[in-house]
Design an enzyme around this catalytic site. Structure first.
Site, mmCIF file in Angstrom:
data_model
loop_
_atom_site.group_PDB
_atom_site.id
_atom_site.type_symbol
_atom_site.label_atom_id
_atom_site.label_comp_id
_atom_site.label_asym_id
_atom_site.label_seq_id
_atom_site.Cartn_x
_atom_site.Cartn_y
_atom_site.Cartn_z
ATOM 1 N N GLU A 34 -16.922 41.725 67.147
ATOM 2 C CA GLU A 34 -15.564 41.195 67.309
ATOM 3 C C GLU A 34 -15.107 41.448 68.737
ATOM 4 O OE1 GLU A 34 -13.036 39.381 65.685
ATOM 5 O OE2 GLU A 34 -12.213 39.708 67.690
ATOM 6 N N THR A 43 -6.082 35.293 60.215
ATOM 7 C CA THR A 43 -5.690 35.646 58.846
ATOM 8 C C THR A 43 -4.537 36.640 58.870
ATOM 9 O OG1 THR A 43 -7.854 35.182 57.918
ATOM 10 C CG2 THR A 43 -6.492 36.746 56.714
ATOM 11 N N ARG A 283 1.210 17.662 57.220
ATOM 12 C CA ARG A 283 1.615 18.325 58.449
ATOM 13 C C ARG A 283 1.644 17.364 59.640
ATOM 14 N NH1 ARG A 283 -1.485 24.150 57.777
ATOM 15 N NH2 ARG A 283 0.124 25.026 56.460
ATOM 16 N N HIS A 393 -4.402 24.576 64.086
ATOM 17 C CA HIS A 393 -5.764 24.614 63.528
ATOM 18 C C HIS A 393 -6.585 23.515 64.188
ATOM 19 C CE1 HIS A 393 -8.417 25.666 60.019
ATOM 20 N NE2 HIS A 393 -8.934 24.486 60.314
ATOM 21 N N GLU A 422 -13.081 28.376 60.666
ATOM 22 C CA GLU A 422 -12.513 27.354 61.547
ATOM 23 C C GLU A 422 -13.504 26.865 62.594
ATOM 24 O OE1 GLU A 422 -8.570 28.394 62.850
ATOM 25 O OE2 GLU A 422 -8.381 26.577 64.074
HETATM 26 P P1 ADP Z 1 -11.595 32.229 60.809
HETATM 27 O O1 ADP Z 1 -10.293 31.904 60.135
HETATM 28 O O2 ADP Z 1 -12.553 31.129 60.755
HETATM 29 O O3 ADP Z 1 -12.103 33.559 60.365
HETATM 30 P P2 ADP Z 1 -10.282 33.418 63.125
HETATM 31 O O4 ADP Z 1 -9.842 32.784 64.376
HETATM 32 O O5 ADP Z 1 -9.259 33.975 62.230
HETATM 33 O O6 ADP Z 1 -11.221 32.359 62.377
HETATM 34 O O7 ADP Z 1 -11.274 34.605 63.447
HETATM 35 C C1 ADP Z 1 -12.309 34.468 64.387
HETATM 36 C C2 ADP Z 1 -12.595 35.829 64.988
HETATM 37 O O8 ADP Z 1 -13.711 35.706 65.867
HETATM 38 C C3 ADP Z 1 -11.439 36.368 65.816
HETATM 39 O O9 ADP Z 1 -11.148 37.687 65.433
HETATM 40 C C4 ADP Z 1 -11.965 36.259 67.251
HETATM 41 O O10 ADP Z 1 -11.430 37.232 68.119
HETATM 42 C C5 ADP Z 1 -13.456 36.424 67.063
HETATM 43 N N1 ADP Z 1 -14.261 35.856 68.150
HETATM 44 C C6 ADP Z 1 -14.092 34.662 68.765
HETATM 45 N N2 ADP Z 1 -15.021 34.483 69.723
HETATM 46 C C7 ADP Z 1 -15.809 35.591 69.703
HETATM 47 C C8 ADP Z 1 -16.941 36.017 70.455
HETATM 48 N N3 ADP Z 1 -17.443 35.270 71.429
HETATM 49 N N4 ADP Z 1 -17.494 37.222 70.150
HETATM 50 C C9 ADP Z 1 -16.976 38.016 69.182
HETATM 51 N N5 ADP Z 1 -15.902 37.668 68.452
HETATM 52 C C10 ADP Z 1 -15.331 36.479 68.697
#
Ligand code: ADP
Length: 456
Positions: A34, A43, A283, A393, A422
């Site tokens: 993360e 979320t 929406r 989104h 997403e």
């Molecule tokens: P979803 O609803 O599909 O889970 P989110 O946007 O809520 O999507 O969560 C995606 C997560 O992935 C976020 O916590 C974001 O910070 C993390 N993220 C995005 N790009 C990267 C990356 N390159 N490396 C690690 N984590 C990432």
């Protein structure tokens, strides 16, 4: 540093954590990467609405619904641009995902409701504020095992390919390079690109212009996963389908501060105090109509039924009294007083409410085609909240099959690469129904984890 595990999950939002837990339940060791200093993604910020049809809660409330209706509304609500097999997986597995979350200890309220642009009362609301219940539930599961490791502040940069398979991830942590080898494969769960204004403007096919627009999303929603996936040949679909909401905070774009609790009992008026759209519509329909109003600006108007004392909280854990004190919502003991407080012509606001109340008596449809009603707006004091369009989104993304395996441009599976949430495309078509994203990420996160654990 170098690690080796079975399944690497990139992204610690709802989709990634569902995948991590599910992969572990299916026998895999897991590492979650993360990039932000905490888990939760969008979320955590969301109002928590989780659509599931065929729920005993609906039966108890006398709400008629079916998986078939959820399918039809989802598919048609996305202009039939979604992939039918994926939509089917979503709606059939939504209620089982509620049960799965409950089996992990999550609590939902008894009442289901209609969320903004959700079209039907099938949204399940967690018993704890916003989307925290989902993330806390996954976190507790992770805390209870040694076989899921979470690396925060660790940004995935590139997928490692070996012998024609996705075999790991190159990342960067606070202390330098991190290499994680994956025996089974990698689940991409990096979310969308709602805060990446460059990509929004480059891909936008849905709106006149998105220059300078704000977003409801967390700052990590930059679209990294699309770049990583494309580099290994993944097919990207529907990137032009970008969802805006009509209910962003005018200063920040955030959903926080929104005073509505559900769609049945509130109206929108413009700066002249006039209604302009079916407030129970899709929406995109509501946002397009809003863009035609002066300054793309609306007031949400409600009475105090949901806030009898004002100490009650909105869907974002803020009390009405607190919002009024902060100048983020306005209050009037009568509609005339409210009109004065927000500087709209009182006679128009009164007329708008009167006509809404007439339609609420008969159940509509009213002049705007609205059919979702519950109560009249009649119980003073009355409240208003200012709102504007905001990016919420990105419906497009990586193409997957029903096993959450990522496909290339020829429709062939990219071995060892899975995706959920997403970052994927093909589920919501051109317009996502409210309440379908939390269902999507749990359903497909769970499937991705299972597929990766099974080396499918
Ligand atoms: P979803 O609803 O599909 O889970 P989110 O946007 O809520 O999507 O969560 C995606 C997560 O992935 C976020 O916590 C974001 O910070 C993390 N993220 C995005 N790009 C990267 C990356 N390159 N490396 C690690 N984590 C990432």
């Amino acid at each position: 540093v170098e690690y080796t595990t079975d399944v690497v999950v990139i992204g610690g939002g709802g989709a990634g954590l569902a995948a991590a837990v599910s992969a572990h339940q299916n026998g895999a060791k897991v590492i979650v990467l993360e990039k932000m200093p905490r888990l939760g993604g969008n979320t955590i910020l969301s109002g928590g609405a989780f659509n599931a049809a065929g729920s005993p809660r609906q039966v108890a409330q006398g709400i008629e619904d079916s998986v078939e209706l959820h399918y039809t509304q989802t598919f048609e609500g996305g202009d039939e641009q979604g992939t039918p097999e994926l939509v089917r997986i979503l709606v059939e597995n939504a209620y089982p995902a509620v049960e799965w979350l409950e089996s992990l200890g999550m609590k939902f309220n008894d009442e289901v409701f209609t969320v903004l642009g959700g079209l039907w009362p099938r949204a399940h609301r967690p018993s704890t504020p916003l989307g925290t219940g989902f993330i806390d539930t996954y976190q507790e599961y992770i805390n209870a095992t040694d076989d899921i490791e979470v690396l925060l502040d660790t940004e995935a940069l590139e997928l490692i390919v070996a012998d024609g398979k996705i075999a790991g991830v190159m990342a960067k942590g606070l202390k330098g390079d991190v290499i994680v080898h994956a025996n089974n494969g990698v689940v991409l769960a990096t979310g969308g690109f709602a805060v990446n204004n460059e990509l929004l403007e480059a891909y936008n096919q849905s709106w006149p212009s998105l220059a300078g627009i704000k977003s409801t999303n967390h700052p990590g929603a930059t679209g990294d996963g699309l770049v990583m996936a494309e580099a290994v040949g993944a097919n990207l679909i529907g990137l032009g389908d970008i969802q805006l909401l009509p209910l962003g905070d005018p200063n920040t774009g955030s959903l926080a501060g929104n005073i509505e609790k559900g769609v049945e009992n509130r109206i929108f008026v413009n700066k002249s105090g006039d209604r302009f759209v079916d407030e129970g519509a899709r929406r995109d329909v509501m946002t397009l109509a809003l863009m035609e109003q002066q300054d793309s600006f609306l007031w949400v108007i409600i009475d105090s039924s949901d806030y009898p004392t004002g100490d009650e909280k909105n869907n974002f854990n803020e009390s009405m009294n607190e919002l009024v004190e902060q100048g983020r919502a306005f209050k009037g003991d009568t509609l005339e007083e409210l009109a004065a407080a927000i500087d709209v012509p009182a006679e128009n606001l009164v007329k708008a409410v009167e006509e809404f109340n007439k339609a609420a008596e008969t159940g509509g449809p009213d002049a705007f085609g609205r059919t979702l009603f519950e109560r009249k707006i009649e119980q003073g004091p009355f409240y208003a909240g200012a709102r504007m369009p905001t990016v919420h989104h990105t419906m497009g993304g990586v193409e997957i099959n029903t096993y959450a395996q990522v496909l290339d441009g020829n429709g062939a599976v990219i071995s060892g690469l899975y995706a959920a949430g997403e970052v994927t495309g093909g589920i919501h078509g051109s317009n996502r129904l409210g309440g379908n994203a939390l269902a999507d990420i749990a359903v497909f996160g769970r499937i991705a984890g299972e597929s990766a654990a099974a080396k499918k």
